[in-house]
Design a protein around this motif. Sequence first.
Motif, short mmCIF file in Angstrom:
data_model
loop_
_atom_site.label_atom_id
_atom_site.label_comp_id
_atom_site.label_asym_id
_atom_site.label_seq_id
_atom_site.Cartn_x
_atom_site.Cartn_y
_atom_site.Cartn_z
N SER A 65 31.13 -32.11 14.68
CA SER A 65 31.01 -32.67 16.02
C SER A 65 31.12 -34.19 15.95
O SER A 65 30.86 -34.81 14.92
CB SER A 65 29.67 -32.26 16.65
N THR B 236 39.03 -26.37 19.10
CA THR B 236 38.10 -26.96 20.06
C THR B 236 38.04 -26.12 21.33
O THR B 236 37.34 -26.48 22.28
CB THR B 236 38.52 -28.40 20.41
N ASP B 237 38.82 -25.03 21.34
CA ASP B 237 38.82 -24.14 22.49
C ASP B 237 37.43 -23.51 22.65
O ASP B 237 36.90 -22.91 21.72
CB ASP B 237 39.87 -23.04 22.30
N LYS B 238 36.85 -23.66 23.84
CA LYS B 238 35.47 -23.22 24.06
C LYS B 238 35.33 -21.72 23.86
O LYS B 238 34.33 -21.24 23.30
CB LYS B 238 35.01 -23.61 25.46
N HIS B 239 36.33 -20.96 24.31
CA HIS B 239 36.27 -19.50 24.16
C HIS B 239 36.25 -19.10 22.69
O HIS B 239 35.42 -18.29 22.26
CB HIS B 239 37.46 -18.85 24.87
N TYR C 136 35.53 -21.04 20.14
CA TYR C 136 34.31 -21.60 19.55
C TYR C 136 33.16 -20.63 19.71
O TYR C 136 32.45 -20.29 18.76
CB TYR C 136 34.00 -22.95 20.21
N ASN C 137 32.95 -20.16 20.94
CA ASN C 137 31.86 -19.21 21.20
C ASN C 137 32.09 -17.88 20.52
O ASN C 137 31.14 -17.23 20.06
CB ASN C 137 31.69 -19.02 22.71
#
Length: 939
Positions: A332, A363-366, A368-369
């Motif tokens: 991060s 870095t794609d939030k989907h 990443y989660n």
Amino acid sequence: MKTKQLRDRLLQLFPQDQVFTDELSRLVKGTDAGLYRLIPKAVVRVDSEEEVIRLLGFCRTENLPVTFKAAGTSLSGQTISDSILMEAGSGFEFSTITDEGRTATFGCGLTGAAANRVLMRYRRKLGPKPASINSAKIGGIIANNASGSSYGIQHNSYNTIRSMRIIFADGSLLDTADNESCRTFIASHPQLIAEIEQLHNDAVSHEAIRKKIASKFEIKNTCGYGVNSLIDFNDPIQIIQHLMIGSEGTLGFVSQATFKTVRDAPMKATAMIYFPNLREVSNTIIPLRSCQVSAAELMDRNALRAVEDQEGMPGELKSLPEGAAALLIDTSADDEETLLSQMAEIEEKLAHIKTLTPIRFTTDKHLYNLYWNVRNGLFTSAAATRPPRTASIIEDVAFRAESLGDALTDVRELLVRSGYGNAVMWGHLLDGNVHFTVFPDINTPEEVEKYAVFMEELCELVAVKHNGSLKAEHGTGRNMAPFVEKEWGGEIHDLMRRIKKTFDPANILNPGVLINDDREIFIKNLKRIPEAHPIIDKCIECGFCEVNCPSKNLTLTPRQRIVAYRHLAEPEASATKKSKPIQKQVKDISYPLEETCATDGLCGLACPVRIDTGKLVKELRWQQNGRLANRMADIIAANMAGTTSLLRGLMPIPHYIGKSVGYGIMESVTKGLYRLGDGAFPLWTRHTPSGSKRITQNIFPAGAPDAPVAVYFPSCITRAMGGPSFGYQEAEDIPQKMLSILRKAGYTVIIPEEKNRLCCGMAFSSKGFRKQAQKKENELNEALLKASRDGELPVICDMSPCLLHMRETLDKRLRLYDQVEFIHDFLLDRLQFTRQPVSVAIHTTCSSTKMHLEEKLHRVASRCAQKVTLPENIDCCGWAGDRGFFYPELNNSALAPLRDSIRDATEGYSNSRTCEIGLSINSGIAYKSIVYLVDKATT
């Protein structure tokens, strides 16, 4: 001292509601997440330092050992007792932020997650990040020197503590941030200070001891006392302060602590990297330590196999070869350029190590989660598939970087050889810290002996062969106390004994923990785990569920309900109760076990194995419902139109009277009726809704021929009692407001033709009336399919609990939307918003949490009001359908912090009419449906 005598003595010192000596309370409150069971003689909740001092004085006088308990998430048997158990109460749930969040002071009763929520606005966080952070409290985090997936050596409590307030066994108090307190303590405790200085001299002057201590703490280590404080500091106050960390309540009570916080950078990236074996993934530890890495989580093939079949998991997991391993790397930064540079450096440093797939950060939030869901689901899946009657034990070891590959290979071979080949292994690679699960059947002597042999061999392998840590972050407890000397040797173990003697010469603070001469203590007092009920048999009693529970400060938590039910299900328990059927035993404790459970299901979201204790309670209610109750439910289900019509007519009457004689007088009368009826009459307050207007139309056409069309199902609650109450400026009810918004947005609205007899069935289901619930579900399903053209049109419901129940029970062709979700997804661009000059508070209902509507509710409210507050530490409101009318104490207990948490808000909004009643009662402002705010702010 006999129980009655002990209770009488304690009641001379503490209020009645803080002393627990009944059999049920002692059983359930005496439980922690470990594999041991001791029943305390009494449990005392303390809310201030003065009360702690008072209880310690009593225990000293009576020579009664005392154990401190925060959240009870400890895994090694630290927070159980067969004497006095002291619970940290709400008086220790406080925080003070200083230096723009760089330092923060927290009470020992505040959870780690609550502390981080306070720090979030400063982009800071606590250094320690245990997996239990949502439930674990500051006192426990310190007492166990918890760390977690953050780089624990750098950011654990030991290295981020700045000061603390400590209460010692003799009742004295030391504030290490206060120079006067330090001078007073030194003057009043010359013998203790002299012994601390002698311990320091003995550790630093003996070269072999000093080197061994320094070497052992180069990796994570919570086995035994933190003797590194003896060589890291010269000042006796600093040595005392750091000895408290990881001391597991055996040296004193830490009431509050001040930490140096850690930067929580907003931009994050992650990579899931696959390796051919554990040795290759272990080779990454040294290069990664030279990079900017937030976390590096190791997962072996068994761990990945445990989650690969779950919905949403990456498809490549199933194609990995036997023996493969994965590493989830997180980094991060504060800006994109720095983040890209860090990603490139990590890829470069790992380029020489063999991987099964190329290293790719995202870095794609989907994504990443998704990758973190793989990691977070490991223990869940493994524990959920364990055999019946088995315990779920998580061992916790650490090794030096250079020996990690060999050590992990040896551990895996030992697991297979010992009959635990299905063990799931994962860990925090940067620290060389690895966890693995074993599932012994501790109900049988043979399996206990098998587990004991395994532990002996494991300790030899870890401590002797590989010079590792037997406990890296879970604490010593009873589980590892017999093996501390094996890891540290006789001389350093003697230093630890002297530490305990110095602080607690009478041995009244948590005896048997950390230092124990009984070589078999780790296999004594083991929990029995009966097959009690399929809904709860996978429970590991970790306590993660407790923080969200609305009844946690009133009666029982989900964990405690399970412990109680398991106890009743044991043959031995039944024998002591003269062989009463379990249904009868359940009825004997129905108030704490069943009646005050909100059945909101939030416990299932927090539970590592997804147990919804509310489902067990509904099952118990179904078993308890008699013939008369079922007949009444049949009548109501068959006459829903008449029932709602009756309520519609009755609901305004108390308001007419209240306005005439005064609401205060009216509430006094209704409270008297409620008490006189002993719960037979519902409690009416000024915030109880008035009736709704009868809806006479089925179609509300828009002006344009090509207007969008939606189906609106007004729930039976809003059809009957969706009207305004005290504090409302508007005269319209919820259905009128909903229709107004849809009309503004240009929608043609269809209401099911047989609306007056329709109900989603949730009210029946929550009370255990299964047959009646299914009848109403089927009727609604048929009506909505007809109105929506077999699911072609969207369907809106104005009660979030009802909508969630509809999603769980109705035809999947139906496109079902909560009012908040429909407004957010369909109407934000069709309405013209004018922010109102008001400060509002919003409440996310349990059902909204389950449907992930938190952000949508906040966005909708933010389009309507200049300031939006989400009160902290408020979860389920505890109204629970109609339970707030009959058990108002549940609602009051659940919302006790609300009045202080709404800040300057003058209006409140949510999306459940019944929840809004309790929110209004406990906040001092009127809570309404969000549709009121949207209607006011739009044209």
